[in-house]
Write a protein that holds these residues in place. Structure first.
Motif, PDB file in Angstrom:
ATOM      1  N   PHE A   1       0.818  -1.199   0.000  1.00 26.54           N
ATOM      2  CA  PHE A   1       0.000   0.000   0.000  1.00 26.54           C
ATOM      3  C   PHE A   1       0.859   1.261   0.000  1.00 26.54           C
ATOM      4  N   GLU A   2       2.182   1.073  -0.043  1.00 25.18           N
ATOM      5  CA  GLU A   2       3.053   2.227   0.118  1.00 25.18           C
ATOM      6  C   GLU A   2       3.688   2.732  -1.170  1.00 25.18           C
ATOM      7  N   SER A   3       3.875   1.853  -2.143  1.00 19.89           N
ATOM      8  CA  SER A   3       4.446   2.334  -3.398  1.00 19.89           C
ATOM      9  C   SER A   3       3.826   1.604  -4.575  1.00 19.89           C
ATOM     10  N   THR A   4       4.038   2.167  -5.764  1.00 23.88           N
ATOM     11  CA  THR A   4       3.425   1.597  -6.964  1.00 23.88           C
ATOM     12  C   THR A   4       4.360   0.563  -7.586  1.00 23.88           C
ATOM     13  N   PRO A   5       3.858  -0.634  -7.857  1.00 22.93           N
ATOM     14  CA  PRO A   5       4.722  -1.642  -8.479  1.00 22.93           C
ATOM     15  C   PRO A   5       4.986  -1.292  -9.944  1.00 22.93           C
ATOM     16  N   LEU A   6       6.189  -1.576 -10.413  1.00 24.84           N
ATOM     17  CA  LEU A   6       6.537  -1.276 -11.801  1.00 24.84           C
ATOM     18  C   LEU A   6       6.362  -2.515 -12.663  1.00 24.84           C
ATOM     19  N   LEU A   7       6.078  -2.247 -13.945  1.00 25.34           N
ATOM     20  CA  LEU A   7       5.937  -3.345 -14.885  1.00 25.34           C
ATOM     21  C   LEU A   7       7.323  -3.868 -15.230  1.00 25.34           C
ATOM     22  N   LYS A   8       7.591  -5.121 -14.912  1.00 20.06           N
ATOM     23  CA  LYS A   8       8.917  -5.655 -15.238  1.00 20.06           C
ATOM     24  C   LYS A   8       8.810  -7.094 -15.746  1.00 20.06           C
ATOM     25  N   GLU A   9       9.829  -7.500 -16.456  1.00 19.43           N
ATOM     26  CA  GLU A   9       9.813  -8.804 -17.101  1.00 19.43           C
ATOM     27  C   GLU A   9      10.038  -9.899 -16.057  1.00 19.43           C
ATOM     28  N   VAL A  10       9.046 -10.751 -15.878  1.00 18.26           N
ATOM     29  CA  VAL A  10       9.163 -11.824 -14.896  1.00 18.26           C
ATOM     30  C   VAL A  10       9.651 -13.100 -15.577  1.00 18.26           C
ATOM     31  N   ARG A  11       9.051 -13.422 -16.698  1.00 18.76           N
ATOM     32  CA  ARG A  11       9.532 -14.518 -17.549  1.00 18.76           C
ATOM     33  C   ARG A  11       9.872 -13.865 -18.897  1.00 18.76           C
ATOM     34  N   PRO A  12      10.616 -14.552 -19.758  1.00 18.51           N
ATOM     35  CA  PRO A  12      10.928 -13.933 -21.051  1.00 18.51           C
ATOM     36  C   PRO A  12       9.647 -13.541 -21.802  1.00 18.51           C
ATOM     37  N   GLY A  13       9.521 -12.282 -22.135  1.00 14.57           N
ATOM     38  CA  GLY A  13       8.366 -11.795 -22.875  1.00 14.57           C
ATOM     39  C   GLY A  13       7.096 -11.652 -22.054  1.00 14.57           C
ATOM     40  N   HIS A  14       7.151 -11.947 -20.791  1.00 12.57           N
ATOM     41  CA  HIS A  14       5.959 -11.920 -19.935  1.00 12.57           C
ATOM     42  C   HIS A  14       6.197 -10.943 -18.775  1.00 12.57           C
TER      43      HIS A  14
END
Lengths: 349, 275
Positions: free
Chosen positions: B254-267
Motif C-alpha cells: 500500500f506504500e508504493s506503486t509496483p513497476l511493470l517488469k519482465e518476470v519470464r521472457p516476454g511476460h
C-alpha cells in the motif's frame, strides 16, 4: 416437496405475444411482430430454467408476459395450477407476491430519487407485509444483509452504488415479498466480469437458502450453463430445443443450438474446435407465419422445412428438439423413421 | 475525437512515424492520422456512436465515404466504386444495392461491417477496435471476428483490440495487455497469459468467468474477486491499486506503486510478488 412432483410450479402453454407495428405509409395493413409465437414449458419447484437466444428472439418478452407486465395475445400461464391470465386485479396482486422479477439494467430499474431503504421497503408497503415502521425497517436491514449489503447503506441513493451493488439492491427488492419464482432478465449482462461472478454466486446462495425457482433469461451461454438445471434455446419466438443443461451443452441437437454453442469464444488458446459460422442475420419476426423459423440460416435444411411446422419432439428423456431433420418427425404428424412418441406441439395454427 | 487526444503514440515499433497524437488539434487529426497510417476507430456501441461513424441522413455512398474514408480527392463515381469495392471486401451481400441504403436499414452486424470497411478504405497500418463485438450476438460476433482475422492477414495491418471478453482475445490476439484502474498490470503472449497468469488480478479474472468448455458439475461456485474497481478521481496515493482486493496484499504493497517488469521472457507483470 411431494406436491411439487405432481404439479410443476409454473406451466406455460402455447404462449403468444404479437405486437402490432406502425403501418407503412398508404398501407392499410398493420404488420404484426410475432415476438413470442407458441412457447410451452414447465418449471419445477427449485429448479433454474435458462432461456437463451439472440437479441430479438423473444426471451425477455416471454419473461415479461409470464408476469403479465405484457398482456399475452393468447396462451395459458399456470402458476401452481391456476391460470394467471384469468386472475382479477386483487388476485393478481396476491400472485405478484410469489412471482418477482430482477431487471437487466441496474442503472434504470431503481428510482434515483429514493433511498435504498424506501426502494426495498416499497413492496412491503404495497403488499402490507409489515405492521409498523420498526418492523419494516428490521425487515429491510435483514434483506440488505441477505444480499451482502449493510445497515449503513440504507440512507443512501442508488447513484452512490456500483453496478454490482445496485443489482444486489434489485435482488433485495425482489426478495422482500418472499417470492417462490424470480424471473431474472439478464441480471448480470450489464456488470463487469469480476462483479458478475459475485452476483451469480449470490443468486445461487439465495436459491439454496430460500428454495427459489428461477427463470434465468440471458444471452451469455456460459453463464446460463453455470447456473441452470435446464436450458431452453429460443429463436424468433419459438423454443428450438429444451434439455437438461449438461445434456444440451454436451449434445446440442438442433442445428441452431449447435451453431450458437460453437460461436461462443472459449478463453483458452489451446481449445480447438469445429466452428459453425452462420450466414446472415436473424430474420425478421414480422413475416414467416409458417415453416421452420431457422430455415434461411440452417445449413442442414430440407425443402419441406420451409413449409412444415416444426414440433418439439423428444430425442431422449427430457430432451426435446423442434427439427424435422434431426428428429425425423414432421409437423403434420408423419414420421420419417417412425416412433414419434408423444410430441408436444410447438405451436398450433 | 476526445478519446484520440489522450492516446499517445511514441516510438512505435510498427514503423509509424513518431506521432505524438496528444499535440494534434482535432481538426487536423484526420489528415495526420492518414499520414501516420492510423485507421479510423471502431467503436463498440453502434447504437450510441453511429451518429459519429455512420451519418444517419445519408445513404452509405459518397458523402460518407469521402468524409470518412479519407478519400476526399476522389470524385463522385470513383468514390462510389471504391465504396462498392470495400463493401464487397467485408462480405456485404449485393454491395451495389446496399451502397444506396441508409444505416437504419442495416442490421447491427452489417453496420459493424460497414464501419470496418470504412476503417480499411484508407489502407491503414493500424486499426483500433474498441469492443467491436460487444453489442452483437454470439453468432454475429463469430462472423465479425472471422472477418477481422481474415482482413488482418489479407492487408497485413496491426489491430489494437480493446475488449473485456477473454474469449474474444483467444480468438483474435497474439499478445495481451491487461489493464486495471488505469494501469498496465500484465503483458504477455496469449498462450503464456492463459497458461500461467502472473498478476493476482488476471488470475482472479480467469477463474471468475463461467466456462462452457469445462464440466458444469466441477465448478459449482465461481471464484469471485471481492470488492469493486476503485474510483479514479480525487487524491490517488502511490500504492498497488489492486491491493485492497488482493488476497496476497501485504502492508508494504500500500506504500508504493509496483513497476511493470519482465518476470519470464516476454511476460511482464506489475506486482510486488515477483520482486
Amino acid at each position: 416437496m411431494t406436491e411439487a412432483r405432481t404439479q410443476p410450479l409454473l406451466q406455460v402453454r402455447n404462449l403468444k405475444k404479437y405486437f402490432a407495428m406502425r403501418s407503412a405509409m398508404f398501407s392499410r395493413e398493420r404488420p404484426t411482430v410475432r415476438a413470442v409465437d407458441g412457447v410451452s414449458f414447465d418449471l419445477e419447484q427449485g429448479e433454474t430454467l435458462g432461456l437463451v437466444g439472440e437479441s430479438g428472439c423473444g426471451k425477455s418478452t416471454t419473461g415479461r408476459t409470464i408476469l403479465r407486465l405484457e398482456e399475452p395475445t393468447s396462451g395459458e400461464v399456470l402458476f401452481e395450477g391456476r391460470d394467471i391470465m384469468r386472475l382479477g386485479r386483487h388476485h393478481m396482486r396476491v400472485l405478484r407476491r410469489q412471482v418477482q422479477i430482477v431487471f437487466q439494467d441496474p442503472y434504470s430499474s431503481l428510482d434515483p430519487r429514493k433511498t435504498v431503504a424506501s426502494i426495498v421497503a416499497e413492496p412491503l408497503i404495497v403488499h402490507g407485509l409489515a405492521q409498523n415502521k420498526s418492523e419494516r425497517e428490521d425487515r429491510v436491514v435483514e434483506l440488505l444483509e441477505t444480499v451482502g449489503l449493510s445497515r449503513g447503506h440504507m440512507r443512501r441513493y442508488p447513484h452512490e452504488f456500483s453496478g454490482g451493488q445496485r443489482q444486489r439492491i434489485g435482488i433485495a427488492r425482489a426478495l422482500a415479498v418472499r417470492p417462490k419464482l424470480i424471473v431474472c432478465d439478464e441480471p448480470v449482462s450489464a456488470l463487469d466480469v469480476s462483479v458478475q461472478a459475485q452476483v451469480i454466486n449470490l443468486l445461487q446462495d439465495l436459491q439454496e437458502k430460500f428454495g427459489l425457482t428461477y427463470l434465468f433469461i440471458a444471452h451469455d451461454l456460459s453463464v446460463v450453463e453455470h447456473i441452470s438445471t435446464r436450458v431452453a434455446v429460443m429463436y424468433l419466438g419459438r423454443i428450438m430445443e429444451i434439455a437438461p443443461a449438461d445434456e444440451l451443452y454436451a449434445r446440442p441437437t438442433h442445428p441452431y443450438s449447435q451453431a450458437l454453442l460453437s460461436a461462443v469464444p472459449i478463453p483458452d488458446p489451446k481449445a480447438k474446435r469445429e466452428r459453425i459460422i452462420l450466414k446472415g442475420d436473424v430474420a425478421s419476426a414480422v413475416a414467416e407465419p409458417q415453416g421452420c423459423r431457422f430455415y434461411h440460416r440452417c445449413p442442414f435444411r430440407e425443402p419441406s422445412c420451409a413449409t412444415n411446422e416444426q414440433v418439439l419432439t423428444p430425442v431422449s428423456p427430457g430432451h426435446l428438439v423442434a427439427c424435422q431433420v434431426r428428429t425425423g418427425v414432421h409437423g403434420d404428424g408423419t414420421t420419417a423413421a417412425g416412433g414419434a412418441g408423444a410430441s408436444v406441439p410447438a405451436g398450433d395454427r | 475525437m476526445d478519446k484520440f487526444t489522450t492516446l499517445t503514440v511514441t516510438a512505435c515499433p510498427l514503423g509509424l512515424s513518431n506521432v505524438d497524437t496528444d499535440r494534434i488539434l482535432p481538426a487536423r487529426f484526420l489528415k495526420v492520422k492518414r499520414a501516420a497510417g492510423l485507421g479510423p476507430y471502431l467503436f463498440h456501441d453502434l447504437r450510441r456512436t453511429e451518429n459519429g461513424q455512420l451519418d444517419q441522413a445519408f445513404p452509405l455512398n459518397q458523402p460518407q465515404w469521402r468524409k470518412l474514408s479519407g478519400f476526399a480527392i476522389l470524385g463522385g463515381i470513383k468514390a462510389m466504386n471504391r465504396a462498392i469495392e470495400m463493401l464487397g471486401i467485408v462480405h456485404i451481400p449485393s454491395p451495389e444495392r446496399r451502397v444506396h441504403e441508409y444505416p437504419h436499414q442495416l442490421s447491427g452486424g452489417m453496420r459493424q461491417r460497414v464501419v470496418i470497411a470504412m476503417a480499411l478504405a484508407c489502407n491503414p497500418k493500424l486499426v483500433i477496435a474498441d469492443e467491436p463485438t460487444t453489442a452483437l450476438d454470439v453468432t454475429i460476433q463469430a462472423q465479425i471476428l472471422e472477418l477481422l482475422n481474415e482482413l488482418k492477414s489479407k492487408f497485413g495491418m496491426a489491430v489494437l483490440l480493446i475488449t473485456h471478453d477473454l474469449g474474444v482475445i483467444t480468438e483474435t490476439a497474439q499478445r495481451v495487455i491487461v489493464m486495471y484502474a488505469a494501469n498496465v498490470i500484465e503483458e504477455a503472449p496469449v498462450e503464456a497469459l492463459f497458461a500461467e497468469p502472473l498478476h493476482p488480478y488476471t488470475q482472479g479474472l480467469l477463474r471468475s468467468i463461467p466456462r462452457i468448455d469445462r464440466d458444469a458439475g466441477k465448478q459449482r461456485r465461481l471464484t469471485q474477486i471481492p470488492g469493486t474497481v476503485p474510483a479514479l478521481h480525487g487524491d490517488l496515493r502511490a500504492c498497488c491499486r489492486f491491493a485492497p482486493r488482493c488476497g496476497f496484499a501485504k502492508p508494504r504493497h500500500f506504500e508504493s506503486t509496483p513497476l511493470l517488469k519482465e518476470v519470464r521472457p516476454g511476460h511482464k507483470a506489475a506486482c510486488f510478488l515477483y520482486d
